[in-house]
Scaffold this active site. Structure first.
Site, PDB file in Angstrom:
ATOM      1  NE  ARG A   1       8.167  -4.062   4.789  1.00  0.00           N
ATOM      2  CZ  ARG A   1       6.943  -3.959   5.316  1.00  0.00           C
ATOM      3  NH1 ARG A   1       6.766  -3.589   6.548  1.00  0.00           N
ATOM      4  NH2 ARG A   1       5.885  -4.240   4.582  1.00  0.00           N
TER       5      ARG A   1
ATOM      6  NE  ARG B   1       2.537  -5.703  11.043  1.00  0.00           N
ATOM      7  CZ  ARG B   1       3.506  -5.366  10.185  1.00  0.00           C
ATOM      8  NH1 ARG B   1       4.700  -5.923  10.293  1.00  0.00           N
ATOM      9  NH2 ARG B   1       3.284  -4.479   9.248  1.00  0.00           N
TER      10      ARG B   1
ATOM     11  NE  ARG C   1      -4.044   1.300  10.940  1.00  0.00           N
ATOM     12  CZ  ARG C   1      -3.017   0.664  10.407  1.00  0.00           C
ATOM     13  NH1 ARG C   1      -3.033  -0.634  10.288  1.00  0.00           N
ATOM     14  NH2 ARG C   1      -1.958   1.335  10.010  1.00  0.00           N
TER      15      ARG C   1
ATOM     16  NE  ARG D   1       8.984  -1.836  10.505  1.00  0.00           N
ATOM     17  CZ  ARG D   1       7.743  -1.455  10.342  1.00  0.00           C
ATOM     18  NH1 ARG D   1       7.378  -0.233  10.621  1.00  0.00           N
ATOM     19  NH2 ARG D   1       6.827  -2.287   9.886  1.00  0.00           N
TER      20      ARG D   1
ATOM     21  CE  LYS E   1      -2.224  -0.660   3.817  1.00  0.00           C
ATOM     22  NZ  LYS E   1      -1.781  -2.012   4.185  1.00  0.00           N
TER      23      LYS E   1
END
Ligand SMILES: [Zn+2]
Length: 214
Positions: free
Chosen positions: A124, A168, A87, A157, A13
């Protein structure tokens, strides 16, 4: 016009929102950016939000919505892309109420297979110094573990670690996915296949936005 861009974590996104804003002239609004901006300009609502944050508390939904409204109002006639908001169903309904019928032109679901999402997120690596983002397979830095832009040490992260990613994705399934049906019910739902390379996905998004009159 307002376009909602939605999708699971790792669907791309943010990247696509940046491209749409850069190349198609949309004002991109994410709640994080909106918060920072309202605090920076010192608006009433920004000060309110800052109060919560300085106490280490989450900014409540109604304050967040007020922030968003200020940002939407300041967009004027520029088309707006909402990145990562709403959300959950309550936010989707509240948003519909503050902007009024008809202003939301579409909710685009960036649809990516779950196996791919996990790989994208766990691979990532980000640079704490400059914020640049890399991927151990798809977008490798020139030197492993080192930022191309500033030479900083890349880190994963904590949010991107595998156990966290499962959580998540579950939160997304439970909380965010129901908004797809909400927008379907309003005749605003569109799906774009997000499995392909960034440029292909952007091309598909551009085509859709063009057909929507952007
Ligand atoms: Zn860097």
């Amino acid at each position: 016009m307002i376009v909602v861009l939605t999708g699971a974590p790792g669907a791309g996104k943010g990247t696509q929102a940046d491209l749409i804003s850069e190349k198609l002239g949309f004002k991109k609004i994410s709640t994080g950016d909106a918060l920072r901006r309202q605090i920076q300009i010192g608006s009433e609502i920004g000060k309110k939000a800052q109060g919560f944050m300085s106490e280490g508390r989450l900014v409540p939904d109604d304050v967040l919505l007020g922030i968003l409204k200020s940002e939407l109002d300041s967009a004027g006639s520029q088309p707006v892309l909402l990145d990562g908001y709403p959300r959950n169903l309550a936010q989707a309904q509240a948003l519909q109420e503050i902007v009024g019928q008809g202003r939301i032109k579409a909710a685009i679901h960036l649809d990516v297979d779950y196996s791919l999402l996990t790989n994208r997120i766990t691979g990532r690596r980000t640079c704490p110094s400059c914020g640049a983002s890399f991927h151990v397979v798809n977008s490798r830095p020139r030197v492993e573990g080192v930022c191309d832009k500033c030479g900083g040490n890349l880190v994963q992260r904590p949010d991107d670690e595998e156990q966290k990613v499962t959580t998540r994705l579950q939160v997304y399934e439970n909380d965010t996915r129901p908004i797809l049906d909400f927008y379907r019910g309003h005749g605003l739902y569109h799906r774009v296949d997000g499995n392909g390379p960034t440029s292909q996905v952007f091309q598909d998004l551009s085509k859709l936005l063009h057909n929507l009159g952007a």
